[in-house]
Design a protein around this motif. Structure first.
Motif, PDB file in Angstrom:
ATOM      1  N   GLY A 192      47.370  23.475  44.071  1.00 32.17           N
ATOM      2  CA  GLY A 192      46.807  23.889  42.786  1.00 32.17           C
ATOM      3  C   GLY A 192      47.421  23.096  41.644  1.00 32.17           C
ATOM      4  N   PRO A 193      46.740  23.093  40.495  1.00 33.38           N
ATOM      5  CA  PRO A 193      47.151  22.285  39.342  1.00 33.38           C
ATOM      6  C   PRO A 193      48.310  22.899  38.572  1.00 33.38           C
ATOM      7  CG  PRO A 193      45.195  23.545  38.806  1.00 33.38           C
ATOM      8  CD  PRO A 193      45.525  23.871  40.228  1.00 33.38           C
ATOM      9  N   ILE A 194      49.518  22.558  38.989  1.00 31.19           N
ATOM     10  CA  ILE A 194      50.702  23.158  38.367  1.00 31.19           C
ATOM     11  C   ILE A 194      51.564  22.094  37.711  1.00 31.19           C
ATOM     12  CG2 ILE A 194      50.781  25.171  39.862  1.00 31.19           C
ATOM     13  CD1 ILE A 194      52.963  23.533  41.454  1.00 31.19           C
ATOM     14  N   GLY A 195      50.914  21.053  37.177  1.00 29.96           N
ATOM     15  CA  GLY A 195      51.657  19.933  36.597  1.00 29.96           C
ATOM     16  C   GLY A 195      52.075  20.161  35.157  1.00 29.96           C
ATOM     17  N   ARG A 196      51.982  19.127  34.407  1.00 27.53           N
ATOM     18  CA  ARG A 196      52.510  19.055  33.053  1.00 27.53           C
ATOM     19  C   ARG A 196      52.039  20.184  32.134  1.00 27.53           C
ATOM     20  NH1 ARG A 196      55.192  14.748  30.716  1.00 27.53           N
ATOM     21  NH2 ARG A 196      55.121  15.028  28.468  1.00 27.53           N
ATOM     22  N   VAL A 209      50.977  23.295  32.784  1.00 29.81           N
ATOM     23  CA  VAL A 209      51.628  24.565  33.104  1.00 29.81           C
ATOM     24  C   VAL A 209      53.074  24.529  32.605  1.00 29.81           C
ATOM     25  CG1 VAL A 209      52.533  25.922  35.050  1.00 29.81           C
ATOM     26  CG2 VAL A 209      50.145  25.157  35.051  1.00 29.81           C
ATOM     27  N   PHE A 210      53.726  23.397  32.828  1.00 28.16           N
ATOM     28  CA  PHE A 210      55.140  23.219  32.480  1.00 28.16           C
ATOM     29  C   PHE A 210      55.359  23.261  30.969  1.00 28.16           C
ATOM     30  CE2 PHE A 210      58.807  20.588  31.496  1.00 28.16           C
ATOM     31  CZ  PHE A 210      59.763  21.059  32.379  1.00 28.16           C
ATOM     32  N   MET A 211      54.558  22.503  30.232  1.00 23.90           N
ATOM     33  CA  MET A 211      54.775  22.401  28.788  1.00 23.90           C
ATOM     34  C   MET A 211      54.474  23.734  28.100  1.00 23.90           C
ATOM     35  SD  MET A 211      55.983  19.431  28.605  1.00 23.90           S
ATOM     36  CE  MET A 211      56.169  19.180  26.824  1.00 23.90           C
ATOM     37  N   ARG A 212      53.646  24.559  28.726  1.00 23.23           N
ATOM     38  CA  ARG A 212      53.291  25.850  28.137  1.00 23.23           C
ATOM     39  C   ARG A 212      54.127  26.994  28.712  1.00 23.23           C
ATOM     40  NH1 ARG A 212      48.327  27.715  29.004  1.00 23.23           N
ATOM     41  NH2 ARG A 212      48.133  28.577  26.919  1.00 23.23           N
ATOM     42  N   ASN A 213      55.089  26.663  29.571  1.00 25.75           N
ATOM     43  CA  ASN A 213      55.962  27.700  30.139  1.00 25.75           C
ATOM     44  C   ASN A 213      55.179  28.846  30.772  1.00 25.75           C
ATOM     45  OD1 ASN A 213      59.113  27.652  29.786  1.00 25.75           O
ATOM     46  ND2 ASN A 213      58.268  26.542  28.022  1.00 25.75           N
ATOM     47  N   VAL A 214      54.188  28.503  31.550  1.00 24.03           N
ATOM     48  CA  VAL A 214      53.401  29.521  32.250  1.00 24.03           C
ATOM     49  C   VAL A 214      54.068  29.845  33.592  1.00 24.03           C
ATOM     50  CG1 VAL A 214      51.208  29.956  33.440  1.00 24.03           C
ATOM     51  CG2 VAL A 214      51.222  28.939  31.140  1.00 24.03           C
ATOM     52  N   TYR A 269      53.858  15.387  39.061  1.00 25.14           N
ATOM     53  CA  TYR A 269      52.775  15.571  40.024  1.00 25.14           C
ATOM     54  C   TYR A 269      51.745  16.501  39.404  1.00 25.14           C
ATOM     55  CZ  TYR A 269      55.943  19.520  40.647  1.00 25.14           C
ATOM     56  OH  TYR A 269      56.765  20.600  40.417  1.00 25.14           O
ATOM     57  N   PRO A 270      50.454  16.210  39.544  1.00 28.38           N
ATOM     58  CA  PRO A 270      49.439  17.084  38.935  1.00 28.38           C
ATOM     59  C   PRO A 270      49.176  18.341  39.762  1.00 28.38           C
ATOM     60  CG  PRO A 270      48.385  15.184  39.945  1.00 28.38           C
ATOM     61  CD  PRO A 270      49.863  14.970  40.098  1.00 28.38           C
TER      62      PRO A 270
END
Lengths: 344, 344
Positions: A274-278, A280-285, B271-272
């Protein structure tokens, strides 16, 4: 006895199988009073490769104890009990932490010589750890609501708890199936300020509104994301309860979760990556949830059900006998029925 | 003034640029006393496409306020201050929740006309919201430790906090870079019972032991997973602090996290998509973390640094002047230096 076996996609049969008997001192045999069909049963019903021998299916039931092994002390013959959708000893280190789904000595129904729940009776391993005693009742609605403690209501509650739903929080629930609607009810019970239900079947979303949804969004994908963001000042909701399990549902969840918020998944993910890259990271999800330890939640949820404060059993919209189980699967697969109750 | 610009992979230059000036009433100009190079600066240093105009780089600095705009009230000329690695107003709804990295009126250093941190001075937007006042000191070690509040110590702390590290919890820290070591220190500070540091550079893992690591695992991949599981009765640790950002590091994290546990990522994911399917779900693993709101954590961490209880500045193992910054980048890229301190 008669029990339901699945042989492959679209092939569910009710057949005569061996009567369950106490095999271990920690077993109980439970005569099933109510069982049901789960949305997750539809995954094998939709795609399981055909096999020569059927496998028992069903993992939600309540019933009357018929026989207990020598070591069983917490329930006895004649007790009405509910079983969570996995069995567990309730004493190992994971169980003590409330994660009975990772019990070191537990397992699932319908596997390894354990019966499935969609039959006349079930051999219950680790009966002391697994079963929870209920008051006897003839009240059909109460029986139905107590049965949801086995899975859907507990699963909706798990979504809400792991996502951090509480007073003042905003929630998006993705999916208007029985778990999604249960998640609405659970979020309401935990004090959510606002509950946006994403679903397209009006009969279901109407029940969702009765359960506590404050808004319904029928749109999906980017349009659905846009709609929820509009409703929330552009930011999305603090929590998202993803009750479907598909990748598009997960992606939609990421689109509607607020920065710093949590997306909890309780629909079994049908995608390996699943799409858990940048983003998700930058938004602290936070991505959380998983298979719900129903056993852990039953003692907390039961009083509200017994006292009628919450009626999760309203998700059942069809009742059938055991011989109609194959038709019940088809009705759920065709979305003619939301959730099917079985009286064996 | 002189400042560092990056033109592309391997191409960092120190050049003369315009002196910063107060442009908005909420700005301050800070003369940089200490700055440093970040592991995340190595991503563009490793792979940024060449471009004609350099872009200012560096996002960690402390210094002396030289000038303030008319609306700035919390700091004044002559104050020693530290800046977190993003600037923020500290009053918007996200800032009030402690998520200054999602500030509605904030931004990053070295972009949109704002200076980078690796130069002689910086125009600081939203000075009241961004800067935190420090006591003046000539103590080199204290200056270095206070500088880590700008990023690495706060980032390690964010990993530990979001993963839920506390008394009695077991922790795996993945990565022996400055953030990984800071995460060890943060986990120790929060009372972790056991801290397994996964890293292969002995000088660094030795410092990790001094910071609180109870075990060091040099193996990687499946072998590394196997090793951590052996150390933890087969189950893994309650929390994993993933301080690298690569997919193999994330996958290793999933392999060593205990069922019901949390993996927090503070290395920017390179990684995306990631493997968040059935396994993660069935084990109820939470994936959390993200870009650290350092501004939120500074008030909590500063007293421990000032009173010398924790010395996160020990991650600096080389000190250079501004003209040596290009060589500093190369030394970090070659892993000759763990983290490079800059005295402009």
């Amino acid at each position: 006895m008669r029990a339901t076996l699945i042989y492959g996609a679209g092939d569910v049969r009710v057949e005569t199988v061996a009567d369950p008997k106490v095999a271990q001192a920690t077993d109980a045999v439970v005569r099933v009073v109510r069982s049901c069909i789960c949305g997750s049963d539809l995954w094998p019903y939709g795609g399981m490769p055909a096999q020569e021998n059927g496998r028992p299916i069903g993992h939600e039931f309540l019933g009357v104890v018929e026989e207990t092994g020598a070591d069983v002390t917490s329930v006895r013959k004649g007790d009405l009990v509910v079983a969570p959708f996995v069995w567990s000893d309730n004493t190992c280190e994971f169980c003590r932490e409330g994660l009975q789904t990772s019990c070191l000595h537990g397992g699932g129904w319908g596997a390894d010589g354990v019966d499935g729940g969609q039959g006349e009776a079930v051999r219950v391993p680790q009966a002391d750890g697994t079963l929870v005693k209920l008051p006897h009742t003839e009240d059909e609605d109460l029986l139905a609501s107590m049965l949801t403690l086995s899975d859907v209501f507990a699963t909706g509650h798990h979504a809400a708890v792991t996502a951090g739903v509480k007073q003042g929080k905003t929630v998006t629930v993705i999916g208007d199936g029985a778990v999604g609607l249960s998640a609405v009810l659970a979020a309401k019970r935990l004090g959510a300020e606002r509950i946006v239900l994403m679903g397209r079947h009006q009969v279901r979303t109407d029940l969702g509104r009765e359960f506590g949804a404050t808004e319904v969004v029928a749109e999906r994908g980017d349009e659905g994301i846009e709609r929820v963001r509009e409703l929330t000042g552009g930011h999305g909701t603090h929590t998202v309860l993803e009750c479907v399990g598909t990748k598009p549902a997960f992606e939609m969840g990421l689109g509607v979760v607020r920065a710093g918020g949590a997306l909890s998944r309780v629909g079994v993910p049908q995608y390996p990556e699943g799409p858990i890259g940048r983003q998700v990271f930058m938004r602290n999800v936070t991505i959380t949830g998983g298979v719900a330890p129903a056993r852990h939640y039953i003692p907390e949820l039961l009083p509200d059900v017994l006292e009628g404060r919450y009626q999760p059993g309203r998700v059942f919209d069809r009742t059938i006998g055991l011989s109609d189980v194959p038709a019940g699967y088809q009705a759920m697969a065709d979305r003619e029925a939301l959730k099917v109750l079985i009286k064996p």
